[in-house]
Design a protein around this motif. Structure first.
Motif, short mmCIF file in Angstrom:
data_model
loop_
_atom_site.label_atom_id
_atom_site.label_comp_id
_atom_site.label_asym_id
_atom_site.label_seq_id
_atom_site.Cartn_x
_atom_site.Cartn_y
_atom_site.Cartn_z
N PRO A 122 3.35 -45.31 14.13
CA PRO A 122 3.33 -46.49 13.25
C PRO A 122 2.04 -47.30 13.35
O PRO A 122 1.77 -48.14 12.51
CB PRO A 122 4.54 -47.31 13.72
CG PRO A 122 4.78 -46.88 15.11
CD PRO A 122 4.34 -45.44 15.19
N ASN A 123 1.24 -47.04 14.37
CA ASN A 123 -0.02 -47.77 14.55
C ASN A 123 -1.24 -46.93 14.16
O ASN A 123 -2.37 -47.32 14.46
CB ASN A 123 -0.15 -48.24 16.00
CG ASN A 123 0.95 -49.21 16.35
OD1 ASN A 123 1.18 -50.18 15.63
ND2 ASN A 123 1.66 -48.94 17.43
N LYS A 139 -3.21 -47.69 6.98
CA LYS A 139 -2.55 -47.95 8.26
C LYS A 139 -1.07 -47.60 8.18
O LYS A 139 -0.47 -47.60 7.12
CB LYS A 139 -2.66 -49.43 8.63
CG LYS A 139 -4.06 -49.91 8.88
CD LYS A 139 -4.07 -51.39 9.25
CE LYS A 139 -5.47 -51.91 9.47
NZ LYS A 139 -5.46 -53.33 9.86
N GLY A 140 -0.52 -47.34 9.35
CA GLY A 140 0.93 -47.17 9.48
C GLY A 140 1.41 -45.76 9.27
O GLY A 140 0.64 -44.82 9.14
N THR A 162 1.87 -52.66 9.39
CA THR A 162 2.19 -51.61 10.36
C THR A 162 3.63 -51.67 10.85
O THR A 162 4.00 -50.85 11.69
CB THR A 162 1.23 -51.65 11.56
OG1 THR A 162 1.30 -52.93 12.18
CG2 THR A 162 -0.19 -51.32 11.14
N PRO A 164 7.04 -50.39 10.91
CA PRO A 164 7.45 -49.07 10.44
C PRO A 164 8.34 -49.10 9.19
O PRO A 164 8.10 -48.34 8.24
CB PRO A 164 8.19 -48.45 11.62
CG PRO A 164 7.72 -49.22 12.81
CD PRO A 164 7.36 -50.59 12.32
N ASN A 167 6.46 -50.52 6.11
CA ASN A 167 5.46 -49.55 5.67
C ASN A 167 6.12 -48.44 4.84
O ASN A 167 5.63 -48.08 3.77
CB ASN A 167 4.74 -48.98 6.89
CG ASN A 167 3.56 -48.10 6.54
OD1 ASN A 167 3.74 -46.92 6.27
ND2 ASN A 167 2.36 -48.68 6.55
#
Length: 189
Positions: A122-123, A139-140, A162, A164, A167
């Protein structure tokens, strides 16, 4: 040696200097007849067997309670449903939110795209593509850029790129608008 100690009668135990069979008592008995036998006499056991058993039961219960608390910590509640704090839980929670908002996307289609885009991290941040070069890196889990996230963010999810679940839901909302469903996405989108 255990068989030999068990076969000793109480009277025989007294002559060996043992009042109770603890670790020190076993060592003293094992060394009987050697130069080491003259060492310090065995100390009596500090806890009777019933107390030791009760302590073991309490320790087992404490360990079980600790495991239950750790599992509960890894789960999130949402409207009475629990979701694990892992990829499977994030997808399931996102799909529940998507269902409420009429956003299509199967579990398999979402997971397939997540694995391709971020390997489930997730990062994850893409700092090399054209978006990153323009100052808006993807991102994510589903590699969403901030402007896309802002436009397709779904109310009720955290306003954090980010996160989860947020996103996944925003990316699926975008994919539904652009491709009909996340299930129709088979490459970078």
């Amino acid at each position: 040696m255990r068989t030999a100690l068990r076969s000793l009668k109480p009277a025989r135990l007294a002559t060996t200097g043992l009042t109770a069979l603890g670790a020190a008592g076993i060592a003293t008995t094992a060394l009987a007849g050697t130069a080491h036998a003259a060492q310090a006499p065995a100390k009596p056991a500090t806890k009777p067997a019933a107390v030791a058993h009760a302590h073991d039961a309490k320790a087992a219960k404490a360990a079980k309670d600790s495991d239950a608390k750790a599992k509960a910590k890894d789960e999130k509640k949402d409207g009475g449903k629990e979701y694990a704090d892992n990829l499977d839980g994030w997808i399931r929670e996102a799909r529940a939110i998507m269902k409420d908002h009429g956003i299509p996307g199967s579990y398999e289609g979402i997971k397939r795209n997540i694995i391709r885009e971020s390997a489930g991290d997730p990062n994850a941040v893409n700092d090399w593509d054209v978006n990153a070069k323009k100052g808006t890196p993807s991102k994510g889990l589903l590699q969403v850029i901030q402007p896309t996230f802002d436009r397709y963010h779904v109310e009720g999810t955290p306003d954090e790129l980010t996160d989860p679940v947020a996103n996944i839901v925003a990316a699926c909302n975008y994919a539904a608008d652009r491709y009909g469903s996340m299930d129709n996405v088979d490459s970078a989108y």
